[in-house]
Scaffold this active site. Structure first.
Site, PDB file in Angstrom:
ATOM      1  CE  LYS A 241      -1.477  -0.138   4.480  1.00 13.72           C
ATOM      2  NZ  LYS A 241      -1.523  -0.654   5.788  1.00 13.72           N
ATOM      3  NE  ARG A 242       4.478   1.397   4.860  1.00 14.62           N
ATOM      4  CZ  ARG A 242       3.925   0.513   4.433  1.00 14.62           C
ATOM      5  NH1 ARG A 242       4.354  -0.497   4.163  1.00 14.62           N
ATOM      6  NH2 ARG A 242       3.224  -0.287   5.648  1.00 14.62           N
TER       7      ARG A 242
END
Ligand code: GLU
Length: 481
Positions: A241-242
């Protein structure tokens, strides 16, 4: 003998945006539940991590599932249940395992274990196994992993996976404050909810031997397991998700159709066979078999997803396309003054756009020239189209030609007229139309130009040509002056 109906579950933790990987797990489970008349898909929100949970994430999960077609009012849907509501059951089960001798209390600190083992990576050494400690402050409860023998996980995707007990430490099932760990709470709930197939992401495979041991210690038959392959980006890195765009909501915001998204997600590890790729849910649902899921990692190819989406968009009925575009045309989202929007004009232009956009949000740059007071000002497009010796010359010649009341204001004659104007300046149509397109729409690419001119109307077209010409002349004067 009648077979027990399938009961699968989707058990997300509401600690962030709903991830495409979660969406795939949910869809696979949904297909399995829907294949049987009495099949059930249980939604369990694993909300025991109070510090990281937020109610809006839970709402987001339920909304995202509905967007994918997994609706609470479907008879196959059960829940949502909230794990936090079962805290008493988790504690009671922990206690029962202790009373049965399947678990023991331990007061070792992490430092003590490390000091004894001399290596921070080695697990717990079983120091308290036979100390007979009673429950008390600072004492965690550990599961007593049976000695000898492996635990064999028979995974529907990965096949037989053996886990030697010597490599499984006596893991903690309840913290010193009595709160249960994921590994236990997850099993207790699955047992209570009668889950007989667990289909989830590969990251949980390492928990599985521990969980299978817990099922057995509780006198239960473990479920059939299936661990879905990791989803990777184009660099073969696990989606994160980063780094990657993983939130389902961002795809929704960009204008991916749920049916295209569902179709694409179903192919992450599974295939309906016969090289079929674009297939609606109604046809995939009965075909899906978790045992056909491939164990190698699945590439999330955004380009391919875009192409799928474009196909789904083109297949929409024209009126449906118009309705699907609505969110991007709404006053709070569209860049033009709300009063300028003209439903009739939009409906007229929509079919031209439908064949060109890959995601619905692209409708806006395609039609904004029709509703903005002045077209967008894009420096690059301007520089590209308004070359010296071409820009001003074309604009001024087109202005003249378009002033002729004998020229019918319709796409075909407009095209012929511009062709002629271009030829007068020694320009082919492609070159000749670029300055006109940029003057009128602000961009070098867009909908077919002549239909666009027709829709915009003679006055507005001429107004924009004059404004662009004035701008070129002013720039010239400034550079000379
Ligand atoms: N709450 C866990 C997760 O979101 C569920 C794992 C499972 O499906 O068992 O990863």
């Amino acid at each position: 003998m009648t077979e027990t109906p399938i009961r699968v579950r989707f058990a997300p933790s509401p600690t962030g945006m709903f991830h495409v990987g979660g969406a795939r797990s949910a869809l696979f489970n949904w297909a399995m539940a829907r294949q049987q008349a009495d099949g059930r898909f249980v939604l369990r929100i694993e909300d025991t991590d109070a510090a990281r949970n937020r109610p809006e994430w839970t709402e987001g999960i339920i909304r995202a599932l509905a967007w994918l077609g997994i609706h609470e009012d479907d008879p196959h849907f059960e829940g949502p249940y909230f794990q936090s509501a079962y805290a008493a059951k988790h504690r009671e089960t922990a206690e029962r395992l202790y009373k049965d001798g399947r678990a023991y209390y331990c007061d070792c600190t992490r430092e003590q274990v490390q000091e004894r083992r001399g290596n921070p990576h080695l697990g717990y050494d079983g120091f308290c196994r036979d100390r007979g400690l009673e429950p008390g402050p600072g004492r965690a409860l550990r599961f007593r992993v049976p000695e000898g023998g492996p635990t064999v996980v028979d995974d529907q995707v990965r096949g037989r996976v053996e886990f030697e007990h010597s490599a499984i430490e006596d893991f903690v099932i309840a913290r010193a404050d009595g709160s249960p760990l994921f590994v236990l709470a997850n099993v207790v709930d699955d047992v209570e909810m009668g889950i007989n197939e667990v289909v989830r992401g590969e990251e949980h495979l390492s928990n599985t031997p521990k969980q299978q041991l817990l099922w057995e210690a509780l006198g239960q038959t473990p479920p059939r397991w299936a661990h879905l392959p990791v989803i990777v980006n184009e660099k073969r890195q696990k989606l994160s998700k980063r780094r990657d765009k993983v939130a389902l909501e961002s795809y929704q915001d960009e204008g991916y159709l749920p049916e295209a998204m569902v179709n694409y997600l179903m192919l992450l590890g599974w295939s309906p066979g016969e090289d079929r790729e674009i297939l609606p849910w109604s046809e995939m649902e009965p075909l899906f078999r978790v045992s056909d899921v491939n164990s190698s990692s699945a590439f999330f190819d955004e380009k391919k997803l875009r192409a799928f989406n474009g196909e789904y968009i083109r297949a929409l009925a024209p009126d449906d396309f118009v309705e699907r575009c609505r969110p991007w045309l709404a006053p709070d989202r569209a860049p033009w003054p709300a009063a300028n929007f003209d439903e009739g004009v939009f409906r007229a232009v929509a079919p031209l756009a439908q064949s060109r956009v890959a995601v619905l949000s692209e409708i806006v740059p395609n039609v904004d020239f029709l509703f903005l007071d002045t077209p967008v000002d894009d420096e690059k497009s301007w520089a590209k189209a308004m070359k010296p010796g071409v820009g001003a010359e074309m604009l001024s010649a087109a202005l003249d030609r378009f002033a002729d009341p004998g020229l019918p204001w319709a796409a075909e004659p407009l095209k012929a007229a511009l062709e002629e104007v271009g030829a007068g300046l020694g320009l082919k149509l492609g070159k000749a139309q670029a300055p006109v397109r940029v003057a009128v729409t602000g961009r070098t690419v867009g909908l077919p130009l002549f239909e666009s001119l027709e829709l915009l109307g003679r006055d507005r077209v001429r107004g924009r040509l004059s404004a662009a010409l004035a701008r070129l002349e002013a720039a010239d004067a400034a550079s000379e002056g």
